[in-house]
Write a protein that holds these residues in place. Structure first.
Motif, mmCIF file in Angstrom:
data_model
loop_
_atom_site.group_PDB
_atom_site.id
_atom_site.type_symbol
_atom_site.label_atom_id
_atom_site.label_comp_id
_atom_site.label_asym_id
_atom_site.label_seq_id
_atom_site.Cartn_x
_atom_site.Cartn_y
_atom_site.Cartn_z
ATOM 1 N N UNK A 99 45.182 -0.046 37.982
ATOM 2 C CA UNK A 99 45.842 -0.957 39.738
ATOM 3 C C UNK A 99 44.510 -1.563 39.917
ATOM 4 N N UNK A 100 44.229 -2.485 40.255
ATOM 5 C CA UNK A 100 43.659 -3.271 41.151
ATOM 6 C C UNK A 100 43.253 -2.115 41.820
ATOM 7 N N UNK A 101 43.703 -1.671 42.716
ATOM 8 C CA UNK A 101 43.529 -0.956 43.944
ATOM 9 C C UNK A 101 42.570 -0.023 43.499
ATOM 10 N N UNK A 102 41.833 0.448 42.542
ATOM 11 C CA UNK A 102 41.278 1.370 42.122
ATOM 12 C C UNK A 102 40.334 0.628 42.315
ATOM 13 N N UNK A 103 39.791 -0.932 42.437
ATOM 14 C CA UNK A 103 38.805 -1.108 42.500
ATOM 15 C C UNK A 103 37.900 -1.483 43.931
ATOM 16 N N UNK A 104 37.087 -1.350 44.190
ATOM 17 C CA UNK A 104 36.510 -1.510 45.778
ATOM 18 C C UNK A 104 35.850 -3.234 45.385
ATOM 19 N N UNK A 105 37.260 -3.529 46.496
ATOM 20 C CA UNK A 105 37.896 -5.638 46.121
ATOM 21 C C UNK A 105 37.143 -5.499 47.920
ATOM 22 N N UNK A 106 36.476 -7.085 47.891
ATOM 23 C CA UNK A 106 35.763 -7.213 48.772
ATOM 24 C C UNK A 106 34.889 -6.783 49.809
ATOM 25 N N UNK A 107 33.532 -6.494 49.033
ATOM 26 C CA UNK A 107 32.950 -5.114 49.049
ATOM 27 C C UNK A 107 31.547 -5.219 49.485
ATOM 28 N N UNK A 108 30.818 -5.439 50.372
ATOM 29 C CA UNK A 108 29.395 -5.431 49.676
ATOM 30 C C UNK A 108 28.662 -4.138 50.275
ATOM 31 N N UNK A 109 27.797 -2.782 49.105
ATOM 32 C CA UNK A 109 27.032 -2.203 49.297
ATOM 33 C C UNK A 109 26.099 -2.223 49.552
ATOM 34 N N UNK A 110 25.078 -1.858 50.609
ATOM 35 C CA UNK A 110 23.556 -1.704 51.072
ATOM 36 C C UNK A 110 23.065 -0.842 51.667
ATOM 37 N N UNK A 111 22.037 -0.155 51.349
ATOM 38 C CA UNK A 111 20.915 0.484 51.799
ATOM 39 C C UNK A 111 21.666 1.117 53.402
ATOM 40 N N UNK A 112 21.181 2.596 53.431
ATOM 41 C CA UNK A 112 21.449 2.619 55.084
ATOM 42 C C UNK A 112 20.644 1.864 55.907
ATOM 43 N N UNK A 113 19.603 2.349 55.286
ATOM 44 C CA UNK A 113 17.904 1.909 55.781
ATOM 45 C C UNK A 113 16.809 1.280 55.531
ATOM 46 N N UNK A 114 16.463 0.598 56.067
ATOM 47 C CA UNK A 114 14.466 -0.486 55.138
ATOM 48 C C UNK A 114 13.980 0.203 56.045
ATOM 49 N N UNK A 115 12.556 0.647 55.697
ATOM 50 C CA UNK A 115 11.379 0.732 56.629
ATOM 51 C C UNK A 115 10.290 0.147 55.698
ATOM 52 N N UNK A 116 9.611 -0.647 56.312
ATOM 53 C CA UNK A 116 8.532 -1.023 55.986
ATOM 54 C C UNK A 116 7.396 -1.198 56.331
ATOM 55 N N UNK A 117 6.266 -0.991 55.784
ATOM 56 C CA UNK A 117 4.986 -1.033 56.472
ATOM 57 C C UNK A 117 3.938 -1.837 56.805
ATOM 58 N N UNK A 118 4.237 -2.443 58.106
ATOM 59 C CA UNK A 118 3.752 -3.693 58.357
ATOM 60 C C UNK A 118 2.876 -3.843 57.381
ATOM 61 N N UNK A 119 2.997 -6.018 57.044
ATOM 62 C CA UNK A 119 1.321 -6.107 55.982
ATOM 63 C C UNK A 119 1.650 -7.292 56.006
ATOM 64 N N UNK A 120 1.181 -8.321 56.424
ATOM 65 C CA UNK A 120 1.149 -9.434 56.002
ATOM 66 C C UNK A 120 1.414 -10.101 54.847
#
Length: 495
Positions: A99-120
């Motif tokens: 069944x198509x219900x098995x799939x992740x539909x209309x979803x975007x998965x992203x990282x929970x956190x992003x932490x950057x060191x400041x760098x111009x």
């Protein structure tokens, strides 16, 4: 005449037409795709069936619980009275209808956190945080098609939103100051510089060649040098998907180019790319505790069904994610770590990305950036646990190898040089693998591995004659794991 009507009816059903027979409406809307689309599994478990008709599915014979972490593709879907069903292919093998219900539909998965060191001097590409995006049918969408509220983040924190159709996601990107370090160690005397063959592999395993028809390997290898004996642990499948030219999107093909690997707790993870120029690819994890055979994984598409279910359950494929060169991997009990660097960037002030990927579902959990200094860009690294990374710096102009230890304090990776070794080691080949274990560093080139102490003192030179590229190394305790190309083969031995 009656027989002719039946033939016409059958043809219309296959074409997906709406038919009326004796006042009864029967609908089978079939869609076939010339090349396979990539599907993303959702969280639930669903039945898998042998057949689908206008009335719905029939012939239930297994469950998606065995396959939800594999590479899922499909070339065909059908709309029925009980919903839409897709005929799925898992790790390159035809499985059945779900069944198509098995799939992740209309979803975007992203990282929970992003932490950057400041760098111009560096801007973080925000699409690097995407695990996957799907449309209304659970079909994977190329990350480049996802709309982002801000394409890059550099020196100021921001909340970035992602959208595609009805799918939406967001991530908070933190930016913080970071200290830079300077080399402080006097290099130890190194090895006599030698040379090796350069470029791609010049040889292969016994059957991975035209003369033997690229057949499966059935005999293990024993590779010896200077007290180190490497023995075959696992011959890997050529693809964890349909093969060349059969995927209809960039996300579909898993293989055939390995770049790096890591082993921890019996979980062997390797990076796989479709092109040596791509920075996006897949991670594949094999549970060596469950997959005892050295040979069976080569044969996923034709092995016994019961064996395939067991193997599929113990092989996990990540989404199509940013991996950089994919050569610098490490792992802990719960996470896989990737230094997603740009191997075409020689040296300079750019920051580098560290990805923390969950072993449980092979998705990016967190991303950090770091930089040691404005002239120390790292091309090779390995991870020891969740808070320690060892990095190798080499640049021809410095005529030495530097070993840096980076420890994580909150979201900051602090660098300290722990050792250095004079010389070039190999004059005509780039580093192909870097590992740390039991107080020793291992630096791999084509058919050569050098062992040095943590302070950089030269210890041993192992020289082989496989004519196969080393595609990553990993060390656990006193055991060294080395992956060779053509056919991809994991070996191990005590050092």
């Amino acid at each position: 005449m009656r027989n002719n009507k039946k033939l016409i009816l059958a043809g219309l059903l296959i074409a997906g037409s709406l038919l009326t027979i004796n006042g009864q409406a029967n609908t089978v809307q079939a869609k076939s795709y010339g090349k396979a689309v990539t599907k993303i599994a959702g969280n639930g478990n669903y039945a898998i069936y042998h057949n689908v008709s206008s009335k719905g599915p029939s012939g239930k014979f297994t469950s998606t619980k065995y396959f939800k972490h594999g590479q899922i593709q499909s070339k065909e879907s059908r709309s029925t009275r009980k919903g839409t069903f897709w005929k799925i292919i898992v790790d390159g093998r035809n499985v059945g209808w779900v069944s198509e219900k098995f799939f992740a539909r209309n979803q975007i998965s992203v990282a929970n956190e992003v932490s950057l060191v400041k760098n111009s001097d560096y801007s973080f590409p925000t699409r690097d945080a995407i695990n996957y995006a799907t449309d209304a049918h659970g079909t994977a969408i190329n990350p480049n098609k996802v709309h982002v509220s801000r394409k890059y983040v550099s020196t100021n924190p921001d909340k970035v939103t992602y959208s595609y159709g009805k799918a939406k996601a967001e991530v908070n990107i933190d930016v913080h100051d970071g200290d830079m370090a300077s080399p402080s160690v006097t290099p130890k005397k190194g090895f006599k510089t030698t040379s090796t063959w350069n470029g791609g592999s010049k040889g292969s395993s016994r059957n991975w060649n035209r003369a033997h028809g690229y057949r499966l390997e059935t005999t293990s290898n024993t590779i010896k040098s200077n007290g180190l004996t490497l023995r075959t642990r696992l011959f890997q499948p050529r693809f964890l998907s349909l093969g060349y030219g059969q995927a209809g999107d960039a996300m579909g093909q898993v293989g055939v180019i390995p770049e790096g690997m890591t082993v921890n707790g019996g979980i062997f993870t390797t990076s796989l790319f479709t092109s040596s120029n791509s920075q996006y690819g897949h991670l594949v994890s094999y549970n060596l505790n469950a997959l005892k055979s050295k040979y069976a994984a080569q044969n996923l598409t034709t092995m016994k069904w019961s064996t395939f279910k067991s193997y599929a359950k113990n092989i996990k494929v990540s989404p199509y994610i940013k991996l950089g060169h994919g050569q610098s991997l490490g792992s802990s009990s719960s996470y896989i770590y990737v230094l997603a660097n740009d191997n075409k960037y020689n040296n300079g002030p750019a920051s580098e990305e560290i990805l923390q990927i969950r072993k449980s579902d092979m998705k990016i959990n967190k991303i950090w950036t770091f930089r040691i200094s404005d002239n120390r860009y790292i091309h090779n690294a390995t991870f020891v646990g969740d808070d320690t990374m060892y990095a190798l710096f080499h640049n021809g102009g410095h005529n030495c190898y530097e070993y840096w230890k980076l420890t994580r304090d909150g979201d900051t990776w602090n660098a300290t040089e722990v050792g250095a070794t004079e010389g070039r080691f190999i004059s005509n080949s780039p580093v192909q693998g870097f590992a740390y274990g039991d107080g020793h560093f291992f630096i791999g080139f084509n058919d050569n591995i050098f062992k040095v102490s943590e302070n950089g003192s030269a210890q041993k030179h192992y020289r082989f004659n496989t004519k196969r590229e080393i595609e990553g190394m990993s060390a656990t305790g006193s055991r060294l794991y080395v992956q060779f190309a053509q056919r991809a083969e994991l070996t191990s031995g005590k050092f």
